[in-house]
Scaffold this active site. Sequence first.
Site, mmCIF file in Angstrom:
data_model
loop_
_atom_site.group_PDB
_atom_site.id
_atom_site.type_symbol
_atom_site.label_atom_id
_atom_site.label_comp_id
_atom_site.label_asym_id
_atom_site.label_seq_id
_atom_site.Cartn_x
_atom_site.Cartn_y
_atom_site.Cartn_z
ATOM 1 N N LEU A 147 11.127 -20.046 -5.111
ATOM 2 C CA LEU A 147 10.087 -19.194 -4.523
ATOM 3 C C LEU A 147 8.809 -19.205 -5.369
ATOM 4 O O LEU A 147 8.874 -19.072 -6.599
ATOM 5 C CB LEU A 147 10.611 -17.749 -4.448
ATOM 6 C CG LEU A 147 9.592 -16.698 -3.990
ATOM 7 C CD1 LEU A 147 9.440 -16.732 -2.475
ATOM 8 C CD2 LEU A 147 9.993 -15.310 -4.437
ATOM 9 N N HIS A 196 2.551 3.534 -8.986
ATOM 10 C CA HIS A 196 2.328 2.112 -9.282
ATOM 11 C C HIS A 196 3.518 1.534 -10.047
ATOM 12 O O HIS A 196 3.919 0.392 -9.830
ATOM 13 C CB HIS A 196 1.034 1.928 -10.077
ATOM 14 C CG HIS A 196 -0.191 2.277 -9.289
ATOM 15 N ND1 HIS A 196 -0.388 1.872 -7.994
ATOM 16 C CD2 HIS A 196 -1.294 3.019 -9.613
ATOM 17 C CE1 HIS A 196 -1.551 2.329 -7.544
ATOM 18 N NE2 HIS A 196 -2.104 3.036 -8.503
ATOM 19 N N TRP A 207 2.982 7.896 -2.201
ATOM 20 C CA TRP A 207 4.400 8.033 -2.556
ATOM 21 C C TRP A 207 4.533 8.974 -3.759
ATOM 22 O O TRP A 207 5.359 9.888 -3.759
ATOM 23 C CB TRP A 207 4.996 6.669 -2.899
ATOM 24 C CG TRP A 207 6.438 6.738 -3.290
ATOM 25 C CD1 TRP A 207 7.527 6.649 -2.465
ATOM 26 C CD2 TRP A 207 6.945 6.922 -4.625
ATOM 27 N NE1 TRP A 207 8.685 6.764 -3.193
ATOM 28 C CE2 TRP A 207 8.358 6.941 -4.528
ATOM 29 C CE3 TRP A 207 6.364 7.075 -5.877
ATOM 30 C CZ2 TRP A 207 9.187 7.101 -5.633
ATOM 31 C CZ3 TRP A 207 7.192 7.244 -6.989
ATOM 32 C CH2 TRP A 207 8.588 7.255 -6.854
ATOM 33 N N ASP A 236 0.831 -1.201 0.000
ATOM 34 C CA ASP A 236 0.000 0.000 0.000
ATOM 35 C C ASP A 236 0.871 1.259 0.000
ATOM 36 O O ASP A 236 1.993 1.245 0.509
ATOM 37 C CB ASP A 236 -0.905 -0.035 1.248
ATOM 38 C CG ASP A 236 -2.076 0.911 1.129
ATOM 39 O OD1 ASP A 236 -2.306 1.462 0.031
ATOM 40 O OD2 ASP A 236 -2.771 1.103 2.139
ATOM 41 N N THR A 276 -10.790 -6.935 -5.405
ATOM 42 C CA THR A 276 -12.111 -6.896 -6.074
ATOM 43 C C THR A 276 -12.741 -5.509 -5.914
ATOM 44 O O THR A 276 -13.642 -5.154 -6.658
ATOM 45 C CB THR A 276 -13.054 -7.973 -5.477
ATOM 46 O OG1 THR A 276 -12.940 -7.938 -4.048
ATOM 47 C CG2 THR A 276 -12.692 -9.365 -5.948
ATOM 48 N N GLU A 325 1.090 -13.853 11.858
ATOM 49 C CA GLU A 325 1.684 -12.724 12.587
ATOM 50 C C GLU A 325 1.637 -11.488 11.701
ATOM 51 O O GLU A 325 1.977 -11.562 10.512
ATOM 52 C CB GLU A 325 3.149 -13.037 12.948
ATOM 53 C CG GLU A 325 3.309 -14.240 13.850
ATOM 54 C CD GLU A 325 2.704 -14.023 15.237
ATOM 55 O OE1 GLU A 325 2.715 -12.875 15.733
ATOM 56 O OE2 GLU A 325 2.196 -15.010 15.811
ATOM 57 N N ARG A 375 2.018 -5.062 6.014
ATOM 58 C CA ARG A 375 1.281 -4.024 5.287
ATOM 59 C C ARG A 375 2.074 -2.731 5.377
ATOM 60 O O ARG A 375 2.456 -2.295 6.470
ATOM 61 C CB ARG A 375 -0.118 -3.803 5.845
ATOM 62 C CG ARG A 375 -0.850 -2.725 5.032
ATOM 63 C CD ARG A 375 -2.334 -2.609 5.321
ATOM 64 N NE ARG A 375 -2.933 -1.688 4.347
ATOM 65 C CZ ARG A 375 -4.192 -1.728 3.947
ATOM 66 N NH1 ARG A 375 -4.998 -2.634 4.429
ATOM 67 N NH2 ARG A 375 -4.654 -0.848 3.069
HETATM 68 C C1 FPP Z 1 -2.194 0.266 -3.240
HETATM 69 O O1 FPP Z 1 -1.652 1.553 -3.186
HETATM 70 C C2 FPP Z 1 -1.583 -0.434 -4.333
HETATM 71 C C3 FPP Z 1 -2.243 -0.984 -5.394
HETATM 72 C C4 FPP Z 1 -3.713 -0.958 -5.522
HETATM 73 C C5 FPP Z 1 -1.519 -1.605 -6.499
HETATM 74 C C6 FPP Z 1 -0.366 -2.412 -6.071
HETATM 75 C C7 FPP Z 1 0.385 -2.890 -7.240
HETATM 76 C C8 FPP Z 1 1.721 -2.901 -7.317
HETATM 77 C C9 FPP Z 1 2.594 -2.462 -6.230
HETATM 78 C C10 FPP Z 1 2.413 -3.444 -8.508
HETATM 79 C C11 FPP Z 1 1.884 -4.773 -8.888
HETATM 80 C C12 FPP Z 1 2.857 -5.575 -9.582
HETATM 81 C C13 FPP Z 1 2.570 -6.643 -10.324
HETATM 82 C C14 FPP Z 1 3.649 -7.545 -10.667
HETATM 83 C C15 FPP Z 1 1.221 -6.937 -10.820
HETATM 84 P P1 FPP Z 1 -2.592 2.789 -3.384
HETATM 85 O O2 FPP Z 1 -2.612 3.147 -4.810
HETATM 86 O O3 FPP Z 1 -3.928 2.516 -2.782
HETATM 87 O O4 FPP Z 1 -1.852 3.880 -2.562
HETATM 88 P P2 FPP Z 1 -2.515 5.084 -1.758
HETATM 89 O O5 FPP Z 1 -3.299 4.444 -0.628
HETATM 90 O O6 FPP Z 1 -1.334 5.849 -1.285
HETATM 91 O O7 FPP Z 1 -3.384 5.849 -2.703
#
Ligand code: FPP
Length: 254
Positions: free
Chosen positions: A145, A51, A39, A34, A80, A221, A202
């Site tokens: 992995l 992203h 960021w 998250d 979802t 955990e 998280r």
């Molecule tokens: C949540 O941050 C993040 C997501 C919804 C997307 C996570 C995806 C990636 C890190 C890359 C995925 C990689 C692959 C290989 C598929 P947010 O956008 O909700 O952040 P915010 O809460 O700061 O707005």
Amino acid sequence: MAFSKWPFLKKIKTNHEKNNQITIIPEHVAIIMDGNGRWARQQGLPRIAGHKQGMDNVKRIVEVANAYQIKILTLYAFSTENWKRPEKEVNYLMKLPHDFLKVYLPDLIKENVKVEMIGHFEQLPSHTKKSIQHAIDQTKNNTGLILNIAMNYGGRSELVEVAKSIAGDVQNNKVKIDQIDEKLINDRLFTGHLPDPDLLIRTSGEIRLSNFLLWQLAYTEFWFTDTYWPSFSRHEFEEALQAYQQRKRRFGGL
Ligand code: FPP
């Protein structure tokens, strides 16, 4: 450098190594990645840049997981509920598996990583399905992995599907009601073939599950950090592993 010339340096190094020793390794680590959007905002960039940076960090964290011989790394890439985001962002997130695998699949193959996916696969756009399926096929015989990507995943809808599938089998006399137990439910989850996560991480300071692995996290955990996912580093991953090995897991016993 010859440490014998600098005995105090040798001492510092040895203590450092000793203090950081990680000997109890979780078999299965799950991560809610998250904070990509925040960021990006912090850097004065559009959300999708967060992203993209988050995607690159996936590769770095896979390398750390591999180095510690963690067996399964489950990453929450799209829930979802994420369909509710603006169309432009959803489209970008749906393109990420392709972008990620285009750059990193050759390395993953070399590093013996096996790509798997949990979530409602059929509802994904066909280009997303194609990229994921290609990676699954290319890595299916790998024994290192397991990189388990949760895409279009939701814990509640997963349990609804399990309920429907068991109800169908009861209706068809394939399953008797008193045969329904935890194992039967567990086996029908997307993760039926995997052990439950030992450690959940998280990032970004949010302290909630957001519909992730609701059944599977019963005895996991938890470890939270304020760091946004794109900045979550090897060092911090190691901090989480160190915290994990201090925990006394009792699974409800004494
Ligand atoms: C949540 O941050 C993040 C997501 C919804 C997307 C996570 C995806 C990636 C890190 C890359 C995925 C990689 C692959 C290989 C598929 P947010 O956008 O909700 O952040 P915010 O809460 O700061 O707005």
